[in-house]
Design an enzyme around this catalytic site. Structure first.
Site, PDB file in Angstrom:
ATOM      1  N   LYS A  96       0.798  -1.233   0.000  1.00  0.00           N
ATOM      2  CA  LYS A  96       0.000   0.000   0.000  1.00  0.00           C
ATOM      3  C   LYS A  96       0.834   1.289   0.000  1.00  0.00           C
ATOM      4  CE  LYS A  96      -4.281  -1.467   2.275  1.00  0.00           C
ATOM      5  NZ  LYS A  96      -5.201  -1.054   3.362  1.00  0.00           N
ATOM      6  N   ASP A 128     -10.077   3.657   2.302  1.00  0.00           N
ATOM      7  CA  ASP A 128     -10.296   3.136   3.662  1.00  0.00           C
ATOM      8  C   ASP A 128     -11.107   4.105   4.519  1.00  0.00           C
ATOM      9  OD1 ASP A 128      -9.044   0.697   3.331  1.00  0.00           O
ATOM     10  OD2 ASP A 128      -7.078   1.446   3.942  1.00  0.00           O
TER      11      ASP A 128
END
Ligand code: ATR
Length: 280
Positions: free
Chosen positions: A69, A106
């Site tokens: 990520k 997220d």
């Protein structure tokens, strides 16, 4: 003319445990979309090659998961401001010019989960307490500030990690010592656990909820088990609580919408289907 099959997937290492293929696979079936979503195992040394080749291989985009990520930021043509601030990308969309655009969904997943699970939730209602200072905490704190939370108390065992988040994300963030976590709950309207404590196989979170107002919403981003000891304790004293599975489900929506053209719904059927994947 038959429309070409749209391809998407999730890039990680290892990738076998990712629930994303199950999540997107369910939506593809549900909306009868001619598309595919595959698990793509990519070793860290091969990441930039794999990402650069996405367009040539016909991908509309991918999700990115552990451990890529952060490293993936260096492989992209553009990154949304939000993902830059968080320092992590979990969604890549190939645009009409073949450019790779990275974003982080997220925080969106976190806020949408609370909104859908608890009617009337708004971050601006009152101060929040966030436990933990990993990647998830970073996205959640940024989302809370962007959504107008009047204050966020950030509490982590390793205080320096919390201080780094407070420094990177300017906003009303107050770093509190881990040892003072019980008292920090006073006056909070939202409590979020982003640590791994309470996860199956890990120690439970050692936290007294005594100072927490009874109306405060309690959320754990751990979803295995679905009801963590923290959520159980919250429920026992009458606090509203929201489990962590919804964050995972909602964070997938923006990618699916960009690749396949439908903003998919998070339903009870989807929850059950993804949960079955956890058991298997
Ligand atoms: P992610 O990026 O997925 O959020 P992470 O970076 O591994 O995960 O973060 C895990 C979080 O759980 C951290 O906040 C960690 O605290 P430290 O920064 O001090 O390591 C927290 N955590 C894990 N085990 C813990 C424990 N036994 N007591 C307190 N906090 C713990």
């Amino acid at each position: 003319m038959t429309k070409q099959t749209v391809k998407a997937g999730v890039v990680g290492w290892p990738i076998g445990h990712s629930l994303s293929p199950r999540l997107h696979g369910y939506w593809l079936q549900e909306y009868k979309i001619k598309g595919s979503y595959e698990a793509i195992a990519v070793e860290p040394e091969m990441l930039s090659e794999a990402i650069v080749n996405l367009n040539r291989e016909g991908f509309a985009g991918v999700n990115v998961t552990v451990p890529h990520k952060e490293a993936v930021l260096a492989c992209l043509d553009d990154i949304t401001d939000q993902a830059k601030r968080i320092g992590a990308v979990n969604t890549i969309v190939v645009d009409d010019k073949g450019r790779l655009i990275g974003s982080n969904t997220d925080g969106f997943g976190f806020i949408e989960n609370l909104k859908h699970s608890h009617t009337g939730f708004t971050a601006s209602n009152g101060p929040a307490v966030v436990l933990g200072a990993g990647g998830a905490a970073r996205a959640i704190v940024a989302a809370l500030i962007d959504a107008g939370a009047p204050g966020v108390s950030l509490i982590n065992r390793t205080r320096a990690r919390a201080e780094k988040i407070a420094e990177d994300l300017t906003g009303p963030i107050r770093v509190v010592d881990w040892a003072r976590r019980d008292a920090a709950l006073e006056g909070a309207s939202l409590l979020v656990n982003t640590t791994t404590l309470g996860m199956a196989g890990k120690a439970p979170l050692d936290l007294s909820l005594e100072a927490l107002p009874k109306a405060a919403l309690v959320n754990d981003i751990v979803y295995a088990p679905l009801e963590t000891p923290l959520l159980k304790a919250a429920r026992a004293r009458g606090n509203p609580s929201v489990d962590g599975l919804g964050m995972l489900l909602h964070q997938g929506r923006p990618g699916f919408a960009a690749w396949f053209g439908v903003d998919p719904a998070v339903t009870e059927g989807l929850r059950r289907y993804v949960l079955d994947g956890l058991k298997g």
